[in-house]
Design a protein around this motif. Structure first.
Motif, short mmCIF file in Angstrom:
data_model
loop_
_atom_site.label_atom_id
_atom_site.label_comp_id
_atom_site.label_asym_id
_atom_site.label_seq_id
_atom_site.Cartn_x
_atom_site.Cartn_y
_atom_site.Cartn_z
N VAL A 146 0.88 -1.17 0.00
CA VAL A 146 0.00 0.00 0.00
C VAL A 146 0.92 1.23 0.00
O VAL A 146 2.05 1.15 0.50
N PRO A 147 0.47 2.35 -0.55
CA PRO A 147 -0.85 2.62 -1.11
C PRO A 147 -0.95 2.17 -2.57
O PRO A 147 0.06 2.00 -3.25
N ALA A 148 -2.22 2.02 -2.99
CA ALA A 148 -2.54 1.97 -4.41
C ALA A 148 -3.79 2.82 -4.59
O ALA A 148 -4.64 2.89 -3.69
N LEU A 149 -3.86 3.49 -5.71
CA LEU A 149 -5.01 4.34 -6.00
C LEU A 149 -5.58 3.89 -7.34
O LEU A 149 -4.83 3.76 -8.30
N ILE A 150 -6.87 3.60 -7.35
CA ILE A 150 -7.50 3.25 -8.63
C ILE A 150 -8.24 4.49 -9.11
O ILE A 150 -9.15 4.98 -8.43
N VAL A 151 -7.83 5.01 -10.24
CA VAL A 151 -8.46 6.22 -10.78
C VAL A 151 -9.13 5.85 -12.09
O VAL A 151 -8.46 5.42 -13.04
N ASP A 152 -10.44 5.98 -12.10
CA ASP A 152 -11.23 5.58 -13.28
C ASP A 152 -10.80 4.20 -13.78
O ASP A 152 -10.59 3.99 -14.98
N GLY A 153 -10.63 3.29 -12.83
CA GLY A 153 -10.33 1.90 -13.18
C GLY A 153 -8.85 1.61 -13.41
O GLY A 153 -8.48 0.46 -13.60
N VAL A 154 -8.01 2.64 -13.38
CA VAL A 154 -6.58 2.43 -13.64
C VAL A 154 -5.80 2.45 -12.32
O VAL A 154 -5.84 3.44 -11.59
N PRO A 155 -5.10 1.35 -11.98
CA PRO A 155 -4.33 1.37 -10.73
C PRO A 155 -3.04 2.18 -10.86
O PRO A 155 -2.27 1.99 -11.80
N ILE A 156 -2.84 3.08 -9.91
CA ILE A 156 -1.61 3.88 -9.85
C ILE A 156 -0.92 3.49 -8.54
O ILE A 156 -1.55 3.51 -7.47
N THR A 157 0.35 3.15 -8.62
CA THR A 157 1.10 2.79 -7.42
C THR A 157 2.31 3.70 -7.28
O THR A 157 2.60 4.49 -8.18
N GLU A 158 2.98 3.57 -6.15
CA GLU A 158 4.14 4.38 -5.76
C GLU A 158 3.68 5.77 -5.30
O GLU A 158 3.20 6.58 -6.08
N ASN A 159 3.90 5.97 -4.02
CA ASN A 159 3.43 7.19 -3.38
C ASN A 159 3.87 8.47 -4.11
O ASN A 159 3.06 9.38 -4.30
N ALA A 160 5.12 8.53 -4.53
CA ALA A 160 5.61 9.76 -5.17
C ALA A 160 4.79 10.07 -6.42
O ALA A 160 4.45 11.23 -6.69
N SER A 161 4.47 9.04 -7.17
CA SER A 161 3.69 9.23 -8.39
C SER A 161 2.24 9.61 -8.06
O SER A 161 1.67 10.52 -8.67
N ILE A 162 1.67 8.93 -7.07
CA ILE A 162 0.28 9.22 -6.69
C ILE A 162 0.16 10.66 -6.19
O ILE A 162 -0.75 11.40 -6.57
N LEU A 163 1.11 11.08 -5.36
CA LEU A 163 1.04 12.42 -4.77
C LEU A 163 1.22 13.49 -5.84
O LEU A 163 0.53 14.53 -5.83
N THR A 164 2.10 13.23 -6.79
CA THR A 164 2.30 14.18 -7.90
C THR A 164 1.01 14.30 -8.71
O THR A 164 0.60 15.40 -9.11
N MET A 165 0.36 13.15 -8.93
CA MET A 165 -0.89 13.19 -9.71
C MET A 165 -1.99 13.94 -8.95
O MET A 165 -2.71 14.76 -9.54
N LEU A 166 -2.10 13.68 -7.65
CA LEU A 166 -3.15 14.37 -6.87
C LEU A 166 -2.90 15.88 -6.87
O LEU A 166 -3.84 16.68 -6.95
N ASP A 167 -1.64 16.27 -6.82
CA ASP A 167 -1.31 17.70 -6.89
C ASP A 167 -1.77 18.27 -8.24
O ASP A 167 -2.32 19.37 -8.30
N ALA A 168 -1.58 17.51 -9.30
CA ALA A 168 -2.00 17.99 -10.64
C ALA A 168 -3.53 18.02 -10.74
O ALA A 168 -4.09 18.89 -11.43
N MET A 169 -4.20 17.09 -10.05
CA MET A 169 -5.67 17.06 -10.10
C MET A 169 -6.29 18.19 -9.28
O MET A 169 -7.40 18.63 -9.56
N ALA A 170 -5.58 18.63 -8.24
CA ALA A 170 -6.10 19.70 -7.38
C ALA A 170 -4.98 20.73 -7.16
O ALA A 170 -4.42 20.84 -6.07
N PRO A 171 -4.65 21.48 -8.20
CA PRO A 171 -3.45 22.34 -8.14
C PRO A 171 -3.52 23.46 -7.10
O PRO A 171 -2.48 24.00 -6.72
N ASP A 172 -4.74 23.79 -6.65
CA ASP A 172 -4.83 24.88 -5.67
C ASP A 172 -4.94 24.38 -4.22
O ASP A 172 -5.18 25.16 -3.31
N ALA A 173 -4.77 23.08 -4.04
CA ALA A 173 -5.01 22.51 -2.71
C ALA A 173 -3.81 22.61 -1.78
O ALA A 173 -3.89 22.27 -0.60
N GLY A 174 -2.66 23.03 -2.31
CA GLY A 174 -1.47 23.16 -1.45
C GLY A 174 -0.79 21.84 -1.16
O GLY A 174 -0.01 21.74 -0.21
N ILE A 175 -1.04 20.82 -1.98
CA ILE A 175 -0.34 19.54 -1.78
C ILE A 175 1.15 19.78 -2.00
O ILE A 175 2.00 19.31 -1.23
#
Ligand SMILES: N[C@@H](CCC(=O)N[C@@H](CS)C(=O)NCC(=O)O)C(=O)O
Length: 218
Positions: A54-83
């Motif tokens: 863990v972690p794994a994140l399934i986004v629209d059916g696609v599994p994304i693994t590795e925290n660094a990658s997941i966190l970078t993606m979440l930052d891109a999905m919510a660019p104003d959230a201060g991630i």
């Protein structure tokens, strides 16, 4: 609407991922994987995470693994959230990714040497523990300086790197690492625990524990 499902385990580094989801304000489902009982190694879960972690994140059916990658993606999905601090500069973005990968690929294995040295040997663990302790002390000198005087890792505003560092140092401390030698980091960890997104993530995990009957190992 994007569908998001987080596979997590209480006390694991997925705590950082859940906090990022809370910072992002994205709707998500969660699924507790009991890594203390080996659930992460099941053939079914291996379809979600190739290494059974863990972690794994399934986004629209696609599994994304590795925290660094997941966190970078979440930052891109919510660019104003201060991630991560906002920037359009490729150099600054690269430096931020470097910090995340440093947490996940350099510091995390060092912390594992301290928390679970047996994972690295079928024999004596003292040398592995001592080596992990020395490496973490060396790495934390920079962090101690950066978070002193009430600063966050990036200065005035908190980011997911602060939350990651909190998980790393509290996990090491739970296995006897002398975190009191780093008073600014101790104070920084207390600040992270006051972050609203962190508190929401902890409350959600506590709810997951209650609903699933999950037991922490002794
Ligand atoms: N490189 C991975 C490491 C993930 C990882 O090691 N997760 C731990 C929990 S903190 C895990 O799932 N351990 C279970 C195991 O190794 O069997 C990442 O950064 O996402």
């Amino acid at each position: 609407m994007t569908s998001i499902e987080l596979y997590y385990c209480p006390r694991a580094c997925s705590q950082v991922t859940m906090t990022a989801l809370e910072m992002a304000g994205l709707a998500y489902d969660d699924r507790l994987i009991n890594i203390f009982e080996g659930e992460q190694k099941s053939a079914e879960y291996r379809k979600v995470h190739r290494s059974g972690k863990v972690p794994a994140l399934i986004v629209d059916g696609v599994p994304i693994t590795e925290n660094a990658s997941i966190l970078t993606m979440l930052d891109a999905m919510a660019p104003d959230a201060g991630i991560l601090p906002g920037t359009d500069t490729p150099l600054e973005k690269a430096a931020q990714r470097s910090d995340l990968v440093w947490c996940s690929a350099t510091l995390h294995p060092i912390v594992r040497q301290i928390r679970m040295p047996i994972r690295y040997t079928d024999g004596e663990t003292d040398g592995i523990y001592a080596n992990g302790t020395a490496q973490l002390k060396d790495a934390l000198r920079e962090v101690e300086e950066r978070v002193s005087d009430g600063n966050w890792f990036y200065g005035d505003e908190p980011s997911i790197v602060d939350v990651y560092l909190h998980w790393l140092v509290t996990t090491a401390a739970s296995a006897g690492f002398p975190i009191q030698e780093f008073p600014a980091i101790v104070e920084h960890s207390a600040r992270v625990e006051e972050m609203p997104a962190f508190r929401r993530a902890m409350a959600r995990q506590a709810e997951g524990v209650k609903n699933s009957g999950f037991q922490f190992p002794q």
